[in-house]
Scaffold this active site. Structure first.
Site, PDB file in Angstrom:
ATOM      1  N   ALA A 144     -30.583 -20.378   7.183  1.00  0.00           N
ATOM      2  CA  ALA A 144     -29.081 -21.511   7.737  1.00  0.00           C
ATOM      3  C   ALA A 144     -27.747 -20.747   6.784  1.00  0.00           C
ATOM      4  O   ALA A 144     -27.910 -20.352   5.785  1.00  0.00           O
ATOM      5  CB  ALA A 144     -30.053 -22.766   6.940  1.00  0.00           C
ATOM      6  N   LEU A 163     -24.551 -21.107   6.034  1.00  0.00           N
ATOM      7  CA  LEU A 163     -23.783 -22.584   5.355  1.00  0.00           C
ATOM      8  C   LEU A 163     -22.667 -22.788   6.447  1.00  0.00           C
ATOM      9  O   LEU A 163     -22.206 -21.727   7.090  1.00  0.00           O
ATOM     10  CB  LEU A 163     -23.210 -21.397   4.191  1.00  0.00           C
ATOM     11  CG  LEU A 163     -24.264 -21.221   3.593  1.00  0.00           C
ATOM     12  CD1 LEU A 163     -23.509 -20.543   2.127  1.00  0.00           C
ATOM     13  CD2 LEU A 163     -25.004 -22.523   2.497  1.00  0.00           C
ATOM     14  N   ASP A 220     -29.692  -5.325  -6.174  1.00  0.00           N
ATOM     15  CA  ASP A 220     -28.134  -5.067  -5.386  1.00  0.00           C
ATOM     16  C   ASP A 220     -27.847  -6.378  -5.424  1.00  0.00           C
ATOM     17  O   ASP A 220     -27.794  -6.460  -4.437  1.00  0.00           O
ATOM     18  CB  ASP A 220     -28.899  -5.313  -4.283  1.00  0.00           C
ATOM     19  CG  ASP A 220     -27.841  -4.364  -3.018  1.00  0.00           C
ATOM     20  OD1 ASP A 220     -26.797  -3.680  -3.862  1.00  0.00           O
ATOM     21  OD2 ASP A 220     -28.220  -4.748  -1.918  1.00  0.00           O
TER      22      ASP A 220
END
Length: 553
Positions: A360, A362, A428
């Site tokens: 989703a 922001l 990462d």
């Protein structure tokens, strides 16, 4: 002279032919779509090349490319400063649209806002025998937040954003139209907001979403079931990601499947050239919830039809032109990106179905600015060079004296993120983000987790260096880790139960689940060593005190 004139005529003819071919190539998709519009028969993947330019054109539309969604607002997902940008400009929103959304926010009272984001009557009932339900009922998972003020909620006091009132004359939403799209009519109550918007309204200084919030489950169901109306490549990044828009004007970031569940990262791969895994994004969201951080935007899996839900609805011609039929008669595409975007690394369906994760978005940066921070323990991203923290054992002492790590909870939040990354093997983590409105006294957002869960047979201890160097942890985090290590809960069992709710289950194979238990014991051992060396009170920061402000480090 005659030969010279013939040569000039020849050059002119070649130029005209070249121009004509260029025009025909550009118009070919439209011509093919018009020629095939009269045919209502279905096609198998092997027949697709005959209708390569087919689009879902609206009646009376000349181009057939989908129209711009004028109500796509308040959304974005990225760990980069230019995270609003896609590979085409048609996804941009107008100032008027943002103003309309802002006006609706400002009309909400505190009670209406709380009602919009959390209905206490819809709490999930505990499932008998469920480890997950028992965990979420534990006192560590039921602690209330400090009392929220206007300064603690993301959208109550966005007074720094001003728009031209004349530009805010677009119609407003009011429920859904008969085909499932949100209809542009008059005023609407907060209960009528789409779930993605209610998710945005609920963001505050301490969390992305509240515990047991039914809006989150409803939004994840929307991501799985809503019709996809538009697709575009996301600009930036090393690997292909798609921005998908849905019929309720919500958006999500789609990461397609690149590896099977059983595949591990090849041993000769550097961390910065590893594949981004869709199941890692899904598993990271569930792990974040179990740790009670709630700093990862909600993610779910979805099986997507590459023909109907990507190729036929995209307005991104660069993406559309990379589709082809493989020798195995499967639909494939590769898009444009820095790594693995070529025919040799194409993403292929079976024959046109492909798995992927949907994260989703922001709130849009125009309404909720975010600040991007360089991770102090960022790796060198070089084949031979090492970062400073890898060669200096006292590196943390320098970090502790540098803002914003010299006060507040930021350093402790970095320790939380370190533990989170180690449990899933993610190397990462070069940057992180915070909401600018809350300053330095807020949580950090755990974005971009696709390179986790790559190796279940190897524990990368260098990820734990920040914890071992700083020897700092929140008391709440320490107690939850000890709880998750107990047999009656056990992290692997909790993850397995939680991941069963996803439509693409199983998300992780058993070796990955067992690796999390092993890594959890390693984290606790590091903390035991720190406590023995420096003392409990110097290592464990008591954040469980009942205070109305963010505890100081």
């Amino acid at each position: 002279m005659i030969l010279f004139r013939k040569f000039r005529v020849l050059i002119l003819m070649v130029f005209l032919i070249a121009c004509s071919m260029h025009i025909m190539i550009d118009l070919l998709p439209k011509l093919e779509r018009r020629s095939s519009s009269a045919c209502s028969c279905s096609h198998t993947p092997s027949e697709e090349p005959q209708n390569w330019g087919k689009r879902r054109a609206k009646p009376g539309s000349e181009s057939g490319w989908p129209n711009k969604h004028t109500l796509r607002i308040l959304q974005d997902f990225s760990n980069e400063p230019n995270s609003n940008l896609s590979s085409h400009s048609l996804e941009k929103i107008t100032v008027g649209e943002r103003s309309e959304a802002l006006k609706r926010f400002e009309k909400l009272t505190g009670d209406e806002k709380r009602h919009a984001t959390h209905d206490s009557t819809l709490k999930n009932a505990a499932v008998k025998g469920s480890r997950l339900s028992a965990l979420f009922e534990h006192p560590l998972y039921t602690r209330p937040l400090p009392t929220l003020t206007d300064e603690d909620t993301l959208f109550n006091v966005n007074t720094d954003i001003r728009f031209d009132p004349k530009a805010a004359e677009n119609p407003e939403w009011n429920g859904e139209s008969k085909d499932g799209d949100y209809a542009p009519t008059g005023e609407m109550s907060s209960d009528s907001y789409p779930n993605w918007l209610r998710f945005h309204i609920g963001i505050n200084r301490y969390e992305l979403y509240s515990r047991h919030n039914p809006v989150i489950d409803a939004m994840l169901k929307d991501l799985v079931s809503q019709r996809i109306t538009s697709v575009a490549m996301k600009s930036g990044g090393t690997q292909l990601k798609l921005i998908m828009t849905f019929q309720n004007y919500g958006q999500a970031l789609f990461k397609p499947m690149k590896q099977t569940r059983e595949q591990e990262t090849p041993p000769d791969f550097f961390y910065f050239s590893d594949f981004e895994r869709h199941n890692a994004e899904i598993a990271a969201y569930h792990l974040d919830r179990i740790l009670d951080f709630r700093r990862v935007p909600p993610v779910t899996g979805r099986l997507v039809n590459m023909t109907k839900e990507i190729r036929d609805v995209t307005r991104d011609k660069k993406l559309w032109r990379t589709f082809f039929i493989s020798p195995a008669n499967n639909i494939c595409f590769y898009g444009e990106c820095s790594y693995y975007c070529s025919t040799e690394h194409a993403l292929c369906g079976k024959p046109d179905q492909i798995e992927g994760s949907l994260a989703a978005f922001l709130p849009d940066l125009a309404l909720a600015k975010r600040r991007t921070w360089r991770n102090p323990w960022r790796r060198s991203y070089h084949k031979r060079k090492k970062a400073e923290w890898e060669v200096d054992p006292d590196y943390c002492e320098e970090v502790k004296q540098t803002p914003p790590y010299d006060s507040g909870t930021r350093l402790l939040d970095i320790m939380d993120m370190t533990i989170f990354d180690f449990l899933m093997g993610n190397m990462d983590r070069h940057h992180y983000e915070t909401f600018e409105k809350f300053g330095n006294e807020t949580f950090i957002i755990h974005l971009d987790n696709g390179r986790g869960f790559g190796k279940h047979s190897h524990d990368e201890l260098s990820i734990l260096v920040p914890l071992s160097q700083c020897c700092r942890v929140k008391k709440s985090t320490h107690l939850r880790l000890q709880l998750l290590a107990k047999d009656e809960f056990r992290l692997s069992a909790l993850m397995e139960e939680s991941l069963q709710t996803d439509t693409l289950t199983p998300i992780l194979i058993k070796p990955h689940l067992e690796a999390m238990d092993r890594r959890l014991r390693l984290v606790l051992q590091v903390l035991i060593d720190c406590i023995e060396k420096e003392g409990y009170s110097n290592v464990v920061e008591d954040d469980l005190r009942t205070e109305s402000t963010v505890p100081q480090r």
